[in-house]
Design a protein around this motif. Structure first.
Motif, PDB file in Angstrom:
ATOM      1  N   ASP A  62     -33.357 -15.139  13.729  1.00 18.14           N
ATOM      2  CA  ASP A  62     -33.678 -16.439  14.306  1.00 18.14           C
ATOM      3  C   ASP A  62     -33.559 -16.431  15.830  1.00 18.14           C
ATOM      4  OD1 ASP A  62     -34.694 -18.958  13.316  1.00 18.14           O
ATOM      5  OD2 ASP A  62     -32.926 -19.879  14.211  1.00 18.14           O
ATOM      6  N   PHE A  65     -36.734 -15.312  17.022  1.00 18.74           N
ATOM      7  CA  PHE A  65     -37.683 -16.413  16.804  1.00 18.74           C
ATOM      8  C   PHE A  65     -37.562 -17.467  17.902  1.00 18.74           C
ATOM      9  CE2 PHE A  65     -38.272 -20.763  15.317  1.00 18.74           C
ATOM     10  CZ  PHE A  65     -39.573 -20.741  14.842  1.00 18.74           C
ATOM     11  N   ILE A  66     -36.317 -17.842  18.190  1.00 18.91           N
ATOM     12  CA  ILE A  66     -36.041 -18.874  19.193  1.00 18.91           C
ATOM     13  C   ILE A  66     -36.533 -18.453  20.576  1.00 18.91           C
ATOM     14  CG2 ILE A  66     -34.083 -19.897  20.471  1.00 18.91           C
ATOM     15  CD1 ILE A  66     -34.516 -21.331  17.928  1.00 18.91           C
ATOM     16  N   ALA A 153     -42.243 -26.415  12.548  1.00 17.69           N
ATOM     17  CA  ALA A 153     -40.932 -25.759  12.640  1.00 17.69           C
ATOM     18  C   ALA A 153     -39.813 -26.789  12.779  1.00 17.69           C
ATOM     19  CB  ALA A 153     -40.916 -24.796  13.830  1.00 17.69           C
ATOM     20  N   GLU A 154     -39.991 -27.742  13.680  1.00 21.20           N
ATOM     21  CA  GLU A 154     -38.904 -28.692  13.951  1.00 21.20           C
ATOM     22  C   GLU A 154     -38.764 -29.746  12.857  1.00 21.20           C
ATOM     23  OE1 GLU A 154     -36.931 -27.654  16.094  1.00 21.20           O
ATOM     24  OE2 GLU A 154     -38.353 -26.164  16.839  1.00 21.20           O
ATOM     25  N   TYR A 157     -36.887 -28.345   9.904  1.00 24.27           N
ATOM     26  CA  TYR A 157     -35.449 -28.272  10.182  1.00 24.27           C
ATOM     27  C   TYR A 157     -34.796 -29.655  10.185  1.00 24.27           C
ATOM     28  CZ  TYR A 157     -34.778 -23.295  10.510  1.00 24.27           C
ATOM     29  OH  TYR A 157     -34.635 -21.968  10.158  1.00 24.27           O
ATOM     30  N   TRP A 178     -24.829 -25.909  13.104  1.00 27.26           N
ATOM     31  CA  TRP A 178     -26.263 -25.700  12.838  1.00 27.26           C
ATOM     32  C   TRP A 178     -26.848 -26.921  12.130  1.00 27.26           C
ATOM     33  CZ3 TRP A 178     -29.453 -23.193  15.466  1.00 27.26           C
ATOM     34  CH2 TRP A 178     -30.661 -22.702  14.990  1.00 27.26           C
ATOM     35  N   GLU A 224     -42.149 -20.293   7.249  1.00 31.75           N
ATOM     36  CA  GLU A 224     -40.771 -20.828   7.181  1.00 31.75           C
ATOM     37  C   GLU A 224     -40.146 -20.448   5.832  1.00 31.75           C
ATOM     38  OE1 GLU A 224     -38.852 -22.199   9.391  1.00 31.75           O
ATOM     39  OE2 GLU A 224     -40.217 -22.784  10.977  1.00 31.75           O
TER      40      GLU A 224
END
Ligand SMILES: Cc1ncc(CO)c(N)n1
Length: 235
Positions: A62, A65-66, A153-154, A157, A178, A224
């Motif tokens: 991740d 990814f970030i 993505a957001e 999450y 997290w 995802e």
């Protein structure tokens, strides 16, 4: 009623006049929206049932990814049509590269992952696909295509984050934080803004462009799921 993923946005609106463009994007993903947002990996975070090895695999992947996500947002800041949009996106980019980066560094330290390991980590196949999709959509593609990837993505999450935030926090700070990072009001506001921006930009596109945007959103959602599968599989 579940809508067929092939329905155009216009047809979707005929059936559901109040439907937003962003709702249509989710309906286009079919079963992968639930597969992503309800993944066993996300429930294990809130249940305090996460094996260390799985979380270490996840964090290493991740973090790469970030890093690509930060570059993606940079492209989007450049392509955003208004000062207000540039401001929203750059505020999120600032958060990602400061507080969230700090979260990763503290978590790696707590889990005994040396800097040499997470800095040099070769991206796994799913993360490489993510990178390509993110960087190509936002770099070479249109604002709408890149925005669709970021929104997916957001929003995924936020969805699992809000659900897991209803449980008592797990003991480990890296699990608890997290959840909080993806459930706090500021994050909710940002995802709501992303939806509004996508609704506005998406509604004025041609049908062919809307299909392209929906394809990006779908592809992102599928990845995802694969990302969670890949780190969870060995558990
Ligand atoms: C794979 C993935 N998707 C979305 C987010 C949310 O930023 C994340 N941290 N990682």
């Amino acid at each position: 009623m579940a809508l067929a993923p092939t329905l155009t946005f216009q047809d979707h609106r005929l059936q559901t006049p109040s439907a937003r463009f962003s709702d249509w994007l989710v309906s286009c993903t079919g079963s992968s929206w639930a597969a992503a947002t309800e993944h066993a990996f996300t429930r294990a975070i809130g249940d305090d049932a996460m094996p260390d090895a799985a979380y270490v695999r996840y964090l290493i992947e991740d973090y790469t990814f970030i890093t690509d996500l930060a570059s993606t947002i940079g492209y989007l800041v450049a392509k955003a049509p208004t000062m207000r949009s540039k401001s929203r996106l750059s505020a999120f980019l600032a958060l990602l590269t400061s507080e969230e980066n700090n979260y990763f560094e503290r978590s790696f330290a707590a889990l005994d992952v040396p800097e040499t390991v997470y800095r040099a980590a070769a991206q796994g196949p799913v993360t490489r696909e993510f990178s390509r999709l993110l960087l190509e959509s936002s770099g070479k593609g249109t604002y709408a295509e890149g925005l669709a990837c970021l929104l997916c993505a957001e929003w995924v999450y936020l969805t699992w984050g809000l659900r897991e935030a209803k449980k008592p926090r797990p003991k480990a700070f890296y699990l608890a934080e997290w959840i909080d990072l993806h459930a706090v009001q500021g994050f909710q506001d940002f995802v709501n803004w992303l939806r509004e921006e996508m609704d506005e930009v998406g509604s004025s596109l041609t049908e062919a462009q809307q299909q392209q945007v929906a394809q990006h959103f779908q592809e992102m959602c599928r990845l995802e799921v694969s990302f969670f599968d890949a780190v969870w599989a060995a558990s």
